[in-house]
Design a protein around this motif. Sequence first.
Motif, short mmCIF file in Angstrom:
data_model
loop_
_atom_site.label_atom_id
_atom_site.label_comp_id
_atom_site.label_asym_id
_atom_site.label_seq_id
_atom_site.Cartn_x
_atom_site.Cartn_y
_atom_site.Cartn_z
N GLY A 1 58.63 28.55 22.71
CA GLY A 1 59.33 27.28 22.80
C GLY A 1 60.45 27.23 23.82
O GLY A 1 61.09 26.20 23.99
N GLU A 2 60.67 28.31 24.54
CA GLU A 2 61.77 28.36 25.50
C GLU A 2 61.37 27.90 26.90
O GLU A 2 62.23 27.70 27.75
N SER A 3 60.08 27.72 27.15
CA SER A 3 59.62 27.30 28.46
C SER A 3 58.25 26.63 28.34
O SER A 3 57.63 26.65 27.28
N TYR A 4 57.79 26.07 29.42
CA TYR A 4 56.48 25.44 29.48
C TYR A 4 55.97 25.49 30.91
O TYR A 4 56.74 25.76 31.84
N VAL A 5 54.70 25.22 31.07
CA VAL A 5 54.12 25.00 32.39
C VAL A 5 53.25 23.76 32.33
O VAL A 5 52.65 23.46 31.29
N ILE A 6 53.23 23.04 33.41
CA ILE A 6 52.30 21.91 33.58
C ILE A 6 51.57 22.15 34.89
O ILE A 6 52.20 22.18 35.96
N HIS A 7 50.27 22.38 34.81
CA HIS A 7 49.46 22.48 36.01
C HIS A 7 48.99 21.07 36.37
O HIS A 7 48.60 20.31 35.49
N PHE A 8 49.01 20.77 37.64
CA PHE A 8 48.53 19.47 38.11
C PHE A 8 47.97 19.61 39.50
O PHE A 8 48.24 20.58 40.20
N GLU A 9 47.16 18.65 39.88
CA GLU A 9 46.45 18.71 41.16
C GLU A 9 46.88 17.56 42.06
O GLU A 9 47.15 16.46 41.59
N LEU A 10 46.97 17.85 43.35
CA LEU A 10 47.25 16.83 44.36
C LEU A 10 46.13 16.82 45.40
O LEU A 10 45.47 17.83 45.62
N GLU A 11 45.95 15.68 46.02
CA GLU A 11 44.93 15.55 47.08
C GLU A 11 45.44 16.05 48.42
O GLU A 11 44.66 16.50 49.26
N ASN A 12 46.74 15.94 48.65
CA ASN A 12 47.33 16.22 49.96
C ASN A 12 48.47 17.22 49.83
O ASN A 12 49.09 17.33 48.78
N GLN B 1 51.35 21.68 47.64
CA GLN B 1 50.11 21.84 48.39
C GLN B 1 49.01 20.96 47.81
O GLN B 1 49.08 20.54 46.66
N ALA B 2 48.00 20.74 48.61
CA ALA B 2 46.79 20.12 48.09
C ALA B 2 46.18 21.14 47.13
O ALA B 2 46.30 22.34 47.35
N ASP B 3 45.60 20.71 46.06
CA ASP B 3 45.04 21.55 45.00
C ASP B 3 46.07 21.75 43.89
O ASP B 3 46.80 20.85 43.55
N VAL B 4 46.17 22.97 43.35
CA VAL B 4 46.95 23.25 42.14
C VAL B 4 48.43 23.41 42.44
O VAL B 4 48.82 24.10 43.39
N ASN B 5 49.26 22.78 41.60
CA ASN B 5 50.71 22.92 41.66
C ASN B 5 51.22 23.13 40.25
O ASN B 5 50.50 22.93 39.27
N CYS B 6 52.49 23.52 40.13
CA CYS B 6 53.04 23.93 38.85
C CYS B 6 54.40 23.29 38.60
O CYS B 6 55.26 23.27 39.48
N ALA B 7 54.60 22.78 37.39
CA ALA B 7 55.90 22.27 36.97
C ALA B 7 56.39 23.12 35.81
O ALA B 7 55.62 23.44 34.90
N THR B 8 57.66 23.50 35.85
CA THR B 8 58.30 24.29 34.79
C THR B 8 59.69 23.69 34.56
O THR B 8 60.11 22.80 35.31
N GLY C 1 61.64 23.56 37.78
CA GLY C 1 61.29 22.67 38.87
C GLY C 1 59.79 22.62 39.10
O GLY C 1 59.00 22.95 38.23
N ILE C 2 59.42 22.22 40.31
CA ILE C 2 58.02 22.07 40.69
C ILE C 2 57.77 22.94 41.92
O ILE C 2 58.57 22.94 42.86
N GLU C 3 56.65 23.66 41.90
CA GLU C 3 56.32 24.51 43.05
C GLU C 3 54.82 24.52 43.28
O GLU C 3 54.03 24.16 42.43
N ALA C 4 54.46 24.95 44.49
CA ALA C 4 53.05 25.00 44.88
C ALA C 4 52.37 26.19 44.20
O ALA C 4 52.98 27.22 43.95
N GLY C 5 51.10 26.02 43.89
CA GLY C 5 50.29 27.10 43.35
C GLY C 5 50.22 27.10 41.84
O GLY C 5 50.80 26.28 41.16
N ILE C 6 49.46 28.07 41.34
CA ILE C 6 49.26 28.23 39.91
C ILE C 6 50.52 28.79 39.28
O ILE C 6 51.17 29.68 39.83
N CYS C 7 50.86 28.29 38.10
CA CYS C 7 52.05 28.75 37.38
C CYS C 7 51.88 30.21 36.96
O CYS C 7 50.81 30.61 36.54
N ALA C 8 52.96 30.95 37.06
CA ALA C 8 52.96 32.31 36.55
C ALA C 8 53.29 32.25 35.06
O ALA C 8 54.44 32.03 34.69
#
Length: 167
Positions: free
Chosen positions: A130-141, A149-156, A159-166
């Motif tokens: 319960g101390e953290s989360y990840v949201i994977h989402f996809e962008l076209e561009n 980046q286009a493809d997979v990005n990560c929100a925690t 903040g938000i960063e490019a690539g798959i969440c660790a």
Amino acid sequence: MKKQNGFTLVELLVVIAIIALIVVFASVAVNAARSKSRDATRLAHVRLVQSALEDYFNETNSYPSGELLPLGDAAQSACLGSAGFAGDCSTSPSTFLRIVPGTHEDGLDGIVTCGTPARRALCYTLLEDGESYVIHFELENTLAPVGLQADVNCATPSGIEAGICAD
């Protein structure tokens, strides 16, 4: 060359070719603008959910439960209330997000999927008890100004960063 209505056949063909090129270029520009607009909406939805998750955390001292939860799902995550994500928050004492947005599927490659049946979505997973989360989402561009980046990005929560969440 034989003239028809004051124009030669070559002149008519040149005019038709120019008009065809203008139509092609306009179509490409409109499609690119639509794609960027869909990505801006997707990013706005992720930020809206992040804000609601922070409100939830401030109230409950943890993030809501969920593992590969497709956000915006009518049965599981249509809203965010005091009990977490739910299909209906009408009886919830507190509502942090009355309508949890889903993703716009148009233009996506389907790289980020979750739920049963699997579908394109903003995919939420609770981490660290319960101390953290990840949201994977996809962008076209690629959105270079915000480092996505286009493809997979990560929100925690950070903040938000490019690539798959660790995870």
